[in-house]
Design a protein around this motif. Sequence first.
Motif, PDB file in Angstrom:
ATOM      1  N   SER A 172       5.887  45.599  -9.669  1.00  0.00           N
ATOM      2  CA  SER A 172       4.999  44.194 -10.943  1.00  0.00           C
ATOM      3  C   SER A 172       5.785  43.427 -11.160  1.00  0.00           C
ATOM      4  O   SER A 172       5.422  42.000 -11.976  1.00  0.00           O
ATOM      5  N   THR A 173       6.872  43.959 -11.556  1.00  0.00           N
ATOM      6  CA  THR A 173       8.205  42.998 -11.737  1.00  0.00           C
ATOM      7  C   THR A 173       9.161  42.794 -11.228  1.00  0.00           C
ATOM      8  O   THR A 173       9.570  43.529 -11.140  1.00  0.00           O
ATOM      9  N   MET A 174      10.085  42.156 -10.842  1.00  0.00           N
ATOM     10  CA  MET A 174      10.816  41.781  -9.902  1.00  0.00           C
ATOM     11  C   MET A 174      11.230  40.272  -9.379  1.00  0.00           C
ATOM     12  O   MET A 174      10.589  39.037 -10.058  1.00  0.00           O
ATOM     13  N   ALA A 175      12.417  40.156  -9.154  1.00  0.00           N
ATOM     14  CA  ALA A 175      12.425  38.493  -8.704  1.00  0.00           C
ATOM     15  C   ALA A 175      13.584  38.998  -7.217  1.00  0.00           C
ATOM     16  O   ALA A 175      14.670  39.571  -7.117  1.00  0.00           O
ATOM     17  N   TYR A 184      23.928  34.026  -5.990  1.00  0.00           N
ATOM     18  CA  TYR A 184      22.025  33.968  -5.902  1.00  0.00           C
ATOM     19  C   TYR A 184      21.329  33.051  -6.396  1.00  0.00           C
ATOM     20  O   TYR A 184      21.505  33.051  -7.362  1.00  0.00           O
ATOM     21  N   VAL A 185      20.491  32.525  -5.744  1.00  0.00           N
ATOM     22  CA  VAL A 185      19.823  31.257  -6.383  1.00  0.00           C
ATOM     23  C   VAL A 185      18.271  32.372  -6.301  1.00  0.00           C
ATOM     24  O   VAL A 185      17.885  33.117  -5.449  1.00  0.00           O
ATOM     25  N   PRO A 186      17.936  32.638  -7.580  1.00  0.00           N
ATOM     26  CA  PRO A 186      16.253  32.841  -8.179  1.00  0.00           C
ATOM     27  C   PRO A 186      15.096  32.260  -6.999  1.00  0.00           C
ATOM     28  O   PRO A 186      15.285  31.069  -7.251  1.00  0.00           O
ATOM     29  N   VAL A 187      14.690  32.663  -6.207  1.00  0.00           N
ATOM     30  CA  VAL A 187      13.802  31.983  -5.009  1.00  0.00           C
ATOM     31  C   VAL A 187      11.856  32.373  -5.490  1.00  0.00           C
ATOM     32  O   VAL A 187      11.136  31.259  -5.401  1.00  0.00           O
ATOM     33  N   TRP A 188      11.780  33.796  -5.745  1.00  0.00           N
ATOM     34  CA  TRP A 188      10.188  33.754  -6.474  1.00  0.00           C
ATOM     35  C   TRP A 188      10.376  35.116  -7.769  1.00  0.00           C
ATOM     36  O   TRP A 188      11.735  35.702  -7.221  1.00  0.00           O
ATOM     37  N   ALA A 189       9.600  34.916  -8.218  1.00  0.00           N
ATOM     38  CA  ALA A 189       9.411  36.674  -9.409  1.00  0.00           C
ATOM     39  C   ALA A 189       8.480  36.463  -9.598  1.00  0.00           C
ATOM     40  O   ALA A 189       7.425  34.812  -9.256  1.00  0.00           O
ATOM     41  N   ILE A 190       8.008  37.247  -9.812  1.00  0.00           N
ATOM     42  CA  ILE A 190       7.254  37.775 -11.083  1.00  0.00           C
ATOM     43  C   ILE A 190       7.098  39.563 -11.995  1.00  0.00           C
ATOM     44  O   ILE A 190       8.014  39.260 -12.219  1.00  0.00           O
ATOM     45  N   ALA A 191       6.206  38.801 -13.304  1.00  0.00           N
ATOM     46  CA  ALA A 191       6.648  39.308 -14.192  1.00  0.00           C
ATOM     47  C   ALA A 191       5.738  40.156 -14.656  1.00  0.00           C
ATOM     48  O   ALA A 191       4.008  39.625 -14.843  1.00  0.00           O
ATOM     49  N   ASP A 192       4.808  41.482 -14.413  1.00  0.00           N
ATOM     50  CA  ASP A 192       3.653  42.160 -14.714  1.00  0.00           C
ATOM     51  C   ASP A 192       2.687  40.951 -14.232  1.00  0.00           C
ATOM     52  O   ASP A 192       1.854  41.367 -14.100  1.00  0.00           O
ATOM     53  N   ILE A 195       2.790  35.426 -10.998  1.00  0.00           N
ATOM     54  CA  ILE A 195       4.079  34.836 -10.962  1.00  0.00           C
ATOM     55  C   ILE A 195       5.116  34.074 -12.130  1.00  0.00           C
ATOM     56  O   ILE A 195       4.268  33.395 -13.263  1.00  0.00           O
ATOM     57  N   ARG A 196       6.587  33.992 -12.151  1.00  0.00           N
ATOM     58  CA  ARG A 196       7.367  33.846 -13.508  1.00  0.00           C
ATOM     59  C   ARG A 196       7.906  32.165 -12.801  1.00  0.00           C
ATOM     60  O   ARG A 196       8.339  32.645 -11.474  1.00  0.00           O
ATOM     61  N   PRO A 197       8.442  31.390 -12.833  1.00  0.00           N
ATOM     62  CA  PRO A 197       8.461  30.175 -12.286  1.00  0.00           C
ATOM     63  C   PRO A 197       9.946  30.383 -12.384  1.00  0.00           C
ATOM     64  O   PRO A 197      10.491  30.570 -13.257  1.00  0.00           O
ATOM     65  N   THR A 198      10.808  30.161 -11.457  1.00  0.00           N
ATOM     66  CA  THR A 198      12.120  30.693 -11.386  1.00  0.00           C
ATOM     67  C   THR A 198      13.880  28.718 -12.146  1.00  0.00           C
ATOM     68  O   THR A 198      14.487  29.322 -11.905  1.00  0.00           O
ATOM     69  N   GLY A 199      12.050  28.206 -12.448  1.00  0.00           N
ATOM     70  CA  GLY A 199      13.473  27.613 -13.065  1.00  0.00           C
ATOM     71  C   GLY A 199      14.138  27.433 -14.189  1.00  0.00           C
ATOM     72  O   GLY A 199      15.678  27.024 -14.566  1.00  0.00           O
ATOM     73  N   PRO A 284      15.412  28.789   9.857  1.00  0.00           N
ATOM     74  CA  PRO A 284      17.572  27.831   9.582  1.00  0.00           C
ATOM     75  C   PRO A 284      17.469  28.014   8.198  1.00  0.00           C
ATOM     76  O   PRO A 284      16.820  28.038   7.605  1.00  0.00           O
ATOM     77  N   GLU A 285      18.572  27.307   8.061  1.00  0.00           N
ATOM     78  CA  GLU A 285      19.332  26.945   6.673  1.00  0.00           C
ATOM     79  C   GLU A 285      18.094  25.809   5.841  1.00  0.00           C
ATOM     80  O   GLU A 285      18.009  25.210   6.862  1.00  0.00           O
ATOM     81  N   ALA A 286      18.202  26.158   4.785  1.00  0.00           N
ATOM     82  CA  ALA A 286      17.199  25.350   4.197  1.00  0.00           C
ATOM     83  C   ALA A 286      18.376  24.177   3.286  1.00  0.00           C
ATOM     84  O   ALA A 286      19.409  23.969   3.088  1.00  0.00           O
ATOM     85  N   ALA A 287      17.554  22.927   3.548  1.00  0.00           N
ATOM     86  CA  ALA A 287      18.405  21.361   2.534  1.00  0.00           C
ATOM     87  C   ALA A 287      18.986  21.869   1.484  1.00  0.00           C
ATOM     88  O   ALA A 287      17.611  22.265   0.775  1.00  0.00           O
ATOM     89  N   PRO A 288      19.564  21.192   0.668  1.00  0.00           N
ATOM     90  CA  PRO A 288      19.636  21.067  -0.523  1.00  0.00           C
ATOM     91  C   PRO A 288      18.453  20.379  -0.940  1.00  0.00           C
ATOM     92  O   PRO A 288      18.447  19.484  -1.052  1.00  0.00           O
ATOM     93  N   GLU A 289      18.762  22.061  -1.888  1.00  0.00           N
ATOM     94  CA  GLU A 289      17.023  21.249  -3.818  1.00  0.00           C
ATOM     95  C   GLU A 289      17.543  21.602  -4.490  1.00  0.00           C
ATOM     96  O   GLU A 289      17.826  22.105  -4.843  1.00  0.00           O
ATOM     97  N   ALA A 290      16.784  21.332  -5.440  1.00  0.00           N
ATOM     98  CA  ALA A 290      16.007  21.198  -6.325  1.00  0.00           C
ATOM     99  C   ALA A 290      15.051  23.056  -7.427  1.00  0.00           C
ATOM    100  O   ALA A 290      14.367  22.734  -6.045  1.00  0.00           O
ATOM    101  N   ARG A 291      15.540  23.713  -7.537  1.00  0.00           N
ATOM    102  CA  ARG A 291      14.767  25.374  -8.072  1.00  0.00           C
ATOM    103  C   ARG A 291      13.980  24.988  -8.403  1.00  0.00           C
ATOM    104  O   ARG A 291      13.541  24.037  -9.439  1.00  0.00           O
ATOM    105  N   SER A 292      12.936  25.574  -8.004  1.00  0.00           N
ATOM    106  CA  SER A 292      11.101  25.377  -8.340  1.00  0.00           C
ATOM    107  C   SER A 292      11.112  26.641  -9.685  1.00  0.00           C
ATOM    108  O   SER A 292      12.049  27.501 -10.070  1.00  0.00           O
TER     109      SER A 292
END
Length: 292
Positions: A172-175, A184-192, A195-199, A284-292
């Motif tokens: 229930s809580t992970m990233a 290592y860049v956070p791309v997806w996370a949840i808390a309890d 969904i938690r924003p990774t920005g 494929p590799e992702a193009a450089p972009e800002a983290r969400s």
Amino acid sequence: MLGVITALQHWLFGTVDVLGLPHPYWLPVLLASCQYGVNGGLIASIAASAIYLAQLSPPSAVQDYYAYARMVAVQPATWLATALVLGGLRNLHIHQFQELADQLAVMRRRANDLSGGIERAAIEIYALERRLALETGSAAAFSRSLALIDLSNRRSAAQSCGELFRVATGASTMAVYLRDRGGYVPVWAIADDNIRPTGSMQSLSVLAVEAMIIEDESRELRPSASDLEPRLERHVVRVPPSGDAAAQLAVIVCDLDESRDANEFYRRADEIGRAFATILHACPEAAPEARS
């Protein structure tokens, strides 16, 4: 009873026998035989015979000896025979009654055992029904998550696989952290389960991830804590790279209640981690972009 009968005989009638009626000592003999069986009947007949003989007058000079002996022996012999017959029937009845009582006790114990078994079976059936419902719901959610995987690039695939990992493991809580630019860049996370924003989350260095992996592996060797309230423990699931690369392709950091079965979690997490690695290798590799 014999004493009361004897007293009534002397005080009311003034004689041992009452004409036209059976001898009153028949009453205790019959009652004792019918109530207590042979033993009770014998005791009552012997006591009645003793009192009866003590009350008899000696024979007269003109009375025939055999007639007197017959008069003396007929009542005690009749009482003794009656006690043996009725007492034997009563003993048979007591024996049969005891057998039925024992059988009833056995049947009651079996009924109690059967009732307890039925209750336990009902509890097991209810638990299995709940487990089946949960597994059915989890399977449906797993299928939906699997159908929504985005394979356009690794970042999108990592984000969509995060929900797949949550459904499969129940965390229930992970990233989800994806290897990118030496860290290592956070791309997806949840808390309890939210969904938690990774920005606002910080990236993790390779050394930090390796330290977390070492700490997680050493925790498996320690005995579980015995605190009254369970604590959260951090577990790191590795997504292995291809070839001989040292760093992990991605890592999934989970906070789990220490009361949960860690072996079951690691079994499912390792299976999803290997599938996650296969999916990321195919993207494929992702193009450089800002983290969400």
